[in-house]
Motif scaffolding. Sequence first.
Motif, PDB file in Angstrom:
ATOM      1  N   PHE A 107      49.715   0.974  11.424  1.00 38.02           N
ATOM      2  CA  PHE A 107      49.525   2.411  11.610  1.00 38.02           C
ATOM      3  C   PHE A 107      48.097   2.684  12.034  1.00 38.02           C
ATOM      4  CE2 PHE A 107      49.628   1.193   7.160  1.00 38.02           C
ATOM      5  CZ  PHE A 107      48.370   1.549   6.711  1.00 38.02           C
ATOM      6  N   LYS A 108      47.867   3.906  12.488  1.00 37.67           N
ATOM      7  CA  LYS A 108      46.540   4.376  12.865  1.00 37.67           C
ATOM      8  C   LYS A 108      46.025   5.279  11.755  1.00 37.67           C
ATOM      9  CE  LYS A 108      47.373   4.045  17.766  1.00 37.67           C
ATOM     10  NZ  LYS A 108      47.317   4.705  19.055  1.00 37.67           N
ATOM     11  N   THR A 109      44.705   5.340  11.622  1.00 40.84           N
ATOM     12  CA  THR A 109      44.115   6.190  10.591  1.00 40.84           C
ATOM     13  C   THR A 109      42.776   6.745  11.059  1.00 40.84           C
ATOM     14  OG1 THR A 109      43.390   6.301   8.284  1.00 40.84           O
ATOM     15  CG2 THR A 109      43.037   4.218   9.419  1.00 40.84           C
ATOM     16  N   ASN A 110      42.470   7.939  10.634  1.00 35.09           N
ATOM     17  CA  ASN A 110      41.165   8.547  10.895  1.00 35.09           C
ATOM     18  C   ASN A 110      40.341   8.643   9.616  1.00 35.09           C
ATOM     19  OD1 ASN A 110      40.983   9.109  13.718  1.00 35.09           O
ATOM     20  ND2 ASN A 110      42.662  10.527  13.431  1.00 35.09           N
ATOM     21  N   LYS A 111      40.819   8.030   8.548  1.00 30.55           N
ATOM     22  CA  LYS A 111      40.122   8.054   7.261  1.00 30.55           C
ATOM     23  C   LYS A 111      38.839   7.222   7.345  1.00 30.55           C
ATOM     24  CE  LYS A 111      41.003   7.261   2.354  1.00 30.55           C
ATOM     25  NZ  LYS A 111      42.023   6.869   1.369  1.00 30.55           N
ATOM     26  N   SER A 157      45.506   5.951   4.739  1.00 29.17           N
ATOM     27  CA  SER A 157      45.597   7.190   5.543  1.00 29.17           C
ATOM     28  C   SER A 157      44.959   8.366   4.853  1.00 29.17           C
ATOM     29  CB  SER A 157      47.042   7.510   5.827  1.00 29.17           C
ATOM     30  OG  SER A 157      47.603   6.504   6.605  1.00 29.17           O
ATOM     31  N   GLU A 213      40.501   5.725  17.113  1.00 30.92           N
ATOM     32  CA  GLU A 213      40.840   5.889  15.702  1.00 30.92           C
ATOM     33  C   GLU A 213      41.139   4.521  15.094  1.00 30.92           C
ATOM     34  OE1 GLU A 213      44.496   8.155  15.025  1.00 30.92           O
ATOM     35  OE2 GLU A 213      45.171   7.548  16.987  1.00 30.92           O
ATOM     36  N   VAL A 240      38.392   0.271  10.845  1.00 27.21           N
ATOM     37  CA  VAL A 240      38.406   1.616  10.278  1.00 27.21           C
ATOM     38  C   VAL A 240      37.058   2.281  10.482  1.00 27.21           C
ATOM     39  CG1 VAL A 240      40.186   1.104   8.561  1.00 27.21           C
ATOM     40  CG2 VAL A 240      37.785   0.755   7.975  1.00 27.21           C
ATOM     41  N   TYR A 275      50.284   2.868   3.078  1.00 33.96           N
ATOM     42  CA  TYR A 275      49.987   4.007   3.943  1.00 33.96           C
ATOM     43  C   TYR A 275      49.091   5.009   3.199  1.00 33.96           C
ATOM     44  CZ  TYR A 275      50.560   7.996   7.012  1.00 33.96           C
ATOM     45  OH  TYR A 275      50.306   9.054   7.830  1.00 33.96           O
ATOM     46  N   ASN A 276      49.414   5.270   1.930  1.00 35.90           N
ATOM     47  CA  ASN A 276      48.624   6.237   1.146  1.00 35.90           C
ATOM     48  C   ASN A 276      47.175   5.758   0.954  1.00 35.90           C
ATOM     49  OD1 ASN A 276      50.735   8.032   0.892  1.00 35.90           O
ATOM     50  ND2 ASN A 276      51.393   7.210  -1.070  1.00 35.90           N
TER      51      ASN A 276
END
Length: 92
Positions: A12-16, A92, A72, A45, A88-89
Amino acid sequence: MNVEEKFENVSFKTNKFFTEKQLEDIMKKLKDNEFGNIIRAKGIVKSNNCKQLKFDYVLKSFNIVPYKFKEEGVICIIGKKLNKELLYNFFS
């Protein structure tokens, strides 16, 4: 039984944003099988000060280094009995 039946993957992609310490803590959780039996994980990341961090996790060993990447964040995890929702949690 073929390889596809033995292993799962999630990406997945994340912006965190993450600090190096936060990533180290997550890598330790991967080692403890909290997210399932993780065999391989890697990703890039966002971090503080407009930089990124690249991480590699293989068979309970991990490495985190600064990395230049302007997109990202991206994460890929391979293992067995993955808790995809928990992964995921966390990312993300």
